[in-house]
Design a protein around this motif. Structure first.
Motif, mmCIF file in Angstrom:
data_model
loop_
_atom_site.group_PDB
_atom_site.id
_atom_site.type_symbol
_atom_site.label_atom_id
_atom_site.label_comp_id
_atom_site.label_asym_id
_atom_site.label_seq_id
_atom_site.Cartn_x
_atom_site.Cartn_y
_atom_site.Cartn_z
ATOM 1 N N GLN A 121 0.814 -1.254 -0.066
ATOM 2 C CA GLN A 121 0.052 -0.012 -0.105
ATOM 3 C C GLN A 121 0.926 1.278 0.080
ATOM 4 O OE1 GLN A 121 -2.723 -0.430 3.418
ATOM 5 N NE2 GLN A 121 -4.265 -1.231 2.169
ATOM 6 N N LEU A 122 0.410 2.347 -0.912
ATOM 7 C CA LEU A 122 1.198 3.212 -0.884
ATOM 8 C C LEU A 122 0.174 4.538 -0.564
ATOM 9 C CD1 LEU A 122 2.810 3.047 -4.622
ATOM 10 C CD2 LEU A 122 3.951 2.485 -2.318
ATOM 11 N N VAL A 123 0.868 5.416 0.620
ATOM 12 C CA VAL A 123 0.075 6.315 1.083
ATOM 13 C C VAL A 123 0.897 7.774 0.992
ATOM 14 C CG1 VAL A 123 -1.028 7.497 3.118
ATOM 15 C CG2 VAL A 123 -0.931 4.862 2.805
ATOM 16 N N CYS A 172 1.524 8.434 -6.418
ATOM 17 C CA CYS A 172 2.643 7.787 -6.121
ATOM 18 C C CYS A 172 2.338 6.333 -6.871
ATOM 19 C CB CYS A 172 3.054 7.746 -4.544
ATOM 20 S SG CYS A 172 4.303 6.614 -4.098
ATOM 21 N N ALA A 173 3.604 5.928 -7.240
ATOM 22 C CA ALA A 173 3.367 4.510 -8.013
ATOM 23 C C ALA A 173 4.804 3.873 -7.708
ATOM 24 C CB ALA A 173 3.045 4.546 -9.428
ATOM 25 N N ALA A 174 4.450 2.263 -7.666
ATOM 26 C CA ALA A 174 5.745 1.614 -7.399
ATOM 27 C C ALA A 174 5.815 0.661 -8.484
ATOM 28 C CB ALA A 174 5.832 0.939 -5.916
ATOM 29 N N TYR A 181 1.725 -0.806 -8.238
ATOM 30 C CA TYR A 181 1.124 -0.382 -7.118
ATOM 31 C C TYR A 181 1.042 1.272 -7.016
ATOM 32 C CZ TYR A 181 2.795 -4.864 -5.298
ATOM 33 O OH TYR A 181 2.800 -6.181 -4.878
ATOM 34 N N TRP A 182 -0.229 1.405 -6.731
ATOM 35 C CA TRP A 182 -0.533 2.955 -6.647
ATOM 36 C C TRP A 182 -1.031 3.384 -5.444
ATOM 37 C CZ3 TRP A 182 0.024 6.265 -11.216
ATOM 38 C CH2 TRP A 182 0.499 5.503 -12.269
ATOM 39 N N GLY A 183 -0.700 4.704 -5.117
ATOM 40 C CA GLY A 183 -1.472 5.417 -4.069
ATOM 41 C C GLY A 183 -2.808 5.817 -4.415
ATOM 42 N N GLN A 184 -3.527 6.608 -3.363
ATOM 43 C CA GLN A 184 -4.865 7.053 -3.703
ATOM 44 C C GLN A 184 -4.987 8.436 -4.372
ATOM 45 O OE1 GLN A 184 -3.294 7.187 -0.856
ATOM 46 N NE2 GLN A 184 -3.655 9.204 -0.299
#
Length: 126
Positions: A3-5, A96-98, A115-118
């Motif tokens: 999870q990305l915040v 933000c993305a991973a 993976y992506w943040g909100q």
């Protein structure tokens, strides 16, 4: 699942600065390419900047070069986007993305990030 915040968005006057932060909940953070994207309603999500896995290289879209800086702190699982000299056209939701699995060297395509943040809203007033 990572999870990305994101945090740090807000309202700023043109010429001002904001610093966005993104923290990953888990995973081998140092093994991820980290990217920042932005999106305006009705438009496609666009690449803003990215930082390589080994923290050696950074990449930016032309319109933000010299104004935005991407940095990372692997020990804190943190990536930041320092935005200076902001312009009204920088107004968008920033994500933000991973990328944990693609090793093609493509940093600008949203499709390589898994993976992506909100997202966090950045509004620059004129």
């Amino acid at each position: 699942q990572v999870q990305l915040v994101e945090s740090g968005g807000g309202l700023v006057q043109a010429g001002g600065s904001l610093k966005l932060s993104c923290v990953a909940s888990s995973g081998i953070f140092g093994a991820y390419v980290m990217g920042w994207f932005r999106q305006v309603p009705g438009q496609e999500r666009e690449f803003v900047g990215a930082i390589s896995r080994n923290d050696v290289s950074t990449y930016y879209r032309d319109s933000v070069k010299g104004r935005f800086t991407v940095s990372r702190d692997n020990a804190k699982r943190l990536v930041t986007l320092q935005m200076n000299s902001l312009k009204p056209e920088d107004t968008a939701v920033y994500f933000c993305a991973a990328n944990s699995r693609d090793y093609s060297g493509n940093y600008i395509s949203a499709s390589v990030y898994n993976y992506w943040g909100q997202g966090t809203q950045v509004t620059v007033s004129s």
